[in-house]
Design a protein around this motif. Structure first.
Motif, PDB file in Angstrom:
ATOM      1  N   PHE A   5      27.412 -18.390 -42.128  1.00 29.13           N
ATOM      2  CA  PHE A   5      27.048 -17.133 -41.564  1.00 29.13           C
ATOM      3  C   PHE A   5      25.855 -17.789 -40.705  1.00 29.13           C
ATOM      4  CE2 PHE A   5      24.459 -13.121 -40.748  1.00 29.13           C
ATOM      5  CZ  PHE A   5      25.516 -12.357 -40.145  1.00 29.13           C
ATOM      6  N   SER A   6      24.948 -18.544 -41.141  1.00 31.90           N
ATOM      7  CA  SER A   6      23.504 -18.944 -40.318  1.00 31.90           C
ATOM      8  C   SER A   6      24.163 -19.805 -39.250  1.00 31.90           C
ATOM      9  CB  SER A   6      22.728 -19.671 -41.216  1.00 31.90           C
ATOM     10  OG  SER A   6      23.517 -20.782 -41.785  1.00 31.90           O
ATOM     11  N   SER A   8      27.058 -19.339 -37.485  1.00 24.82           N
ATOM     12  CA  SER A   8      28.021 -18.607 -36.822  1.00 24.82           C
ATOM     13  C   SER A   8      27.764 -18.102 -35.420  1.00 24.82           C
ATOM     14  CB  SER A   8      28.709 -17.820 -37.695  1.00 24.82           C
ATOM     15  OG  SER A   8      27.851 -16.457 -37.806  1.00 24.82           O
ATOM     16  N   THR A  10      28.917 -15.295 -34.746  1.00 22.90           N
ATOM     17  CA  THR A  10      29.173 -13.835 -35.066  1.00 22.90           C
ATOM     18  C   THR A  10      27.787 -13.287 -35.434  1.00 22.90           C
ATOM     19  OG1 THR A  10      31.513 -14.139 -35.834  1.00 22.90           O
ATOM     20  CG2 THR A  10      30.302 -12.463 -37.029  1.00 22.90           C
ATOM     21  N   ARG A  11      26.946 -14.053 -35.835  1.00 18.45           N
ATOM     22  CA  ARG A  11      25.612 -13.793 -36.171  1.00 18.45           C
ATOM     23  C   ARG A  11      24.944 -13.308 -35.110  1.00 18.45           C
ATOM     24  NH1 ARG A  11      20.872 -16.977 -37.089  1.00 18.45           N
ATOM     25  NH2 ARG A  11      19.323 -16.405 -38.394  1.00 18.45           N
ATOM     26  N   LYS A  12      25.116 -14.197 -33.797  1.00 16.64           N
ATOM     27  CA  LYS A  12      24.342 -13.823 -32.548  1.00 16.64           C
ATOM     28  C   LYS A  12      25.055 -12.579 -32.030  1.00 16.64           C
ATOM     29  CE  LYS A  12      23.177 -18.895 -32.034  1.00 16.64           C
ATOM     30  NZ  LYS A  12      23.382 -20.011 -31.207  1.00 16.64           N
ATOM     31  N   LEU A  65      24.005  -7.660 -40.743  1.00 15.48           N
ATOM     32  CA  LEU A  65      23.059  -8.837 -40.498  1.00 15.48           C
ATOM     33  C   LEU A  65      22.267  -9.038 -41.599  1.00 15.48           C
ATOM     34  CD1 LEU A  65      21.938  -8.349 -36.782  1.00 15.48           C
ATOM     35  CD2 LEU A  65      23.004 -10.326 -37.578  1.00 15.48           C
ATOM     36  N   SER A  68      20.842 -12.409 -43.221  1.00 13.74           N
ATOM     37  CA  SER A  68      19.811 -13.032 -42.475  1.00 13.74           C
ATOM     38  C   SER A  68      18.522 -12.173 -42.475  1.00 13.74           C
ATOM     39  CB  SER A  68      20.146 -13.141 -41.133  1.00 13.74           C
ATOM     40  OG  SER A  68      21.276 -14.130 -40.699  1.00 13.74           O
ATOM     41  N   ILE A  73      16.366 -13.794 -35.217  1.00 15.66           N
ATOM     42  CA  ILE A  73      17.564 -14.544 -34.682  1.00 15.66           C
ATOM     43  C   ILE A  73      17.019 -14.251 -33.277  1.00 15.66           C
ATOM     44  CG2 ILE A  73      19.966 -14.167 -34.156  1.00 15.66           C
ATOM     45  CD1 ILE A  73      20.253 -12.538 -36.530  1.00 15.66           C
ATOM     46  N   TYR A 119      35.027 -13.548 -40.490  1.00 13.94           N
ATOM     47  CA  TYR A 119      34.368 -12.046 -40.897  1.00 13.94           C
ATOM     48  C   TYR A 119      35.000 -11.103 -40.525  1.00 13.94           C
ATOM     49  CZ  TYR A 119      30.660 -15.518 -41.607  1.00 13.94           C
ATOM     50  OH  TYR A 119      29.786 -16.670 -42.103  1.00 13.94           O
TER      51      TYR A 119
END
Length: 203
Positions: A5-6, A8, A10-12, A65, A68, A73, A119
Motif C-alpha cells: 500500500f505504501s 501503491s 492507489t494510495r496517492k 487511507l 497510512s 502523503i 485493492y
C-alpha cells in the motif's frame, strides 16, 4: 498479490480523490451562498444537497487511507478547478463539467489502477462513486438548462410545484410568486418531479 500500500498508486489516488471531494464540498457550499444572495433558494438547496454527498465521498476515500494513519502523503502533480463566478448558471455548468470529468475519466482510471494493484474494495468505491458523480452532473445540468431557458419557475404545461420550505404543492404552469402556505418567495419552488428524490428516480 497486492502492491504494498505504501508504494501503491492507489494510495496517492485516494488522497487525490479525498482532496478533490473535500474541495468540491466547499465549492458547492460557496455556490449555495451565492444562490441564496440571488434568492434562488431551490438552487441553494441543490448545491447544499450535493455538497453533503461530496462530504460522504471524501469520508469513504479517507477511510481507505487508514493504513497510512499518522503519515503525510505528498501529491505534487494534481490540479483542482477554481470555480468562481457571480452567474449561478455558470457555477452549475462548472460543477456539471467537473462531475462528468470525475465520473467518465478520473474515477474509472483510479478504479482500474486499484484493481490492477489488488485493492478490490477501493476499486468498488471508485466505481460506485463514479456512477454517483454522473448523476450529480446530470442534476446540475438540468438546473442550468432551466435557468438558461428561463423555465426554472415556469412551464408550457401544468406542473406540480413543490415548496422546499414547507412542502406545499401548487398546480399550475408557473410557480406562485409566494407560497400560499408559508409565504416564502418563488425561489423556494421546484417541480415536484425534480425534487432530489424525483431526479434520482428518473435518472
Amino acid at each position: 498479490m497486492a502492491v504494498e500500500f505504501s508504494n501503491s498508486e492507489t494510495r496517492k489516488n485516494l488522497m487525490r480523490a479525498f482532496a478533490g471531494e473535500s474541495q468540491a464540498r466547499n465549492r458547492y457550499t460557496f455556490a449555495a451562498q451565492q444562490a441564496n444572495k440571488q434568492q434562488l433558494f431551490v438552487v441553494e438547496k441543490l448545491f447544499e444537497f450535493t455538497a453533503n454527498q461530496e462530504k460522504e465521498h471524501a469520508e469513504i476515500f479517507y477511510n481507505h487511507l487508514k493504513p497510512s494513519a499518522g503519515e503525510t502523503i505528498t501529491i505534487d502533480d494534481s490540479g483542482y478547478p477554481v470555480d468562481i463566478a457571480d452567474d449561478i448558471t455558470k457555477l452549475l455548468r462548472m460543477g456539471e463539467h467537473n462531475e462528468y470529468e470525475e465520473s467518465r475519466d478520473v474515477y474509472p482510471a483510479f478504479a482500474e489502477k486499484a484493481k490492477e494493484e489488488g485493492y478490490f474494495e477501493v476499486y468498488s468505491s471508485f466505481s460506485n462513486i463514479a456512477t454517483i458523480e454522473e448523476h450529480h452532473g446530470k442534476r446540475l445540468g438540468v438546473f442550468a438548462t432551466h435557468l438558461e431557458n428561463g423555465t426554472l419557475f415556469s412551464s408550457d404545461k401544468q406542473e406540480n410545484w413543490y415548496c422546499m420550505n414547507c412542502g406545499y404543492i401548487f398546480e399550475g404552469t408557473t410557480a406562485p410568486l409566494s407560497c400560499p402556505s408559508c409565504h416564502k418567495p418563488q425561489g423556494y419552488f421546484i417541480r415536484l418531479e425534480m425534487t432530489p428524490w424525483g431526479l434520482e428516480k428518473n435518472s
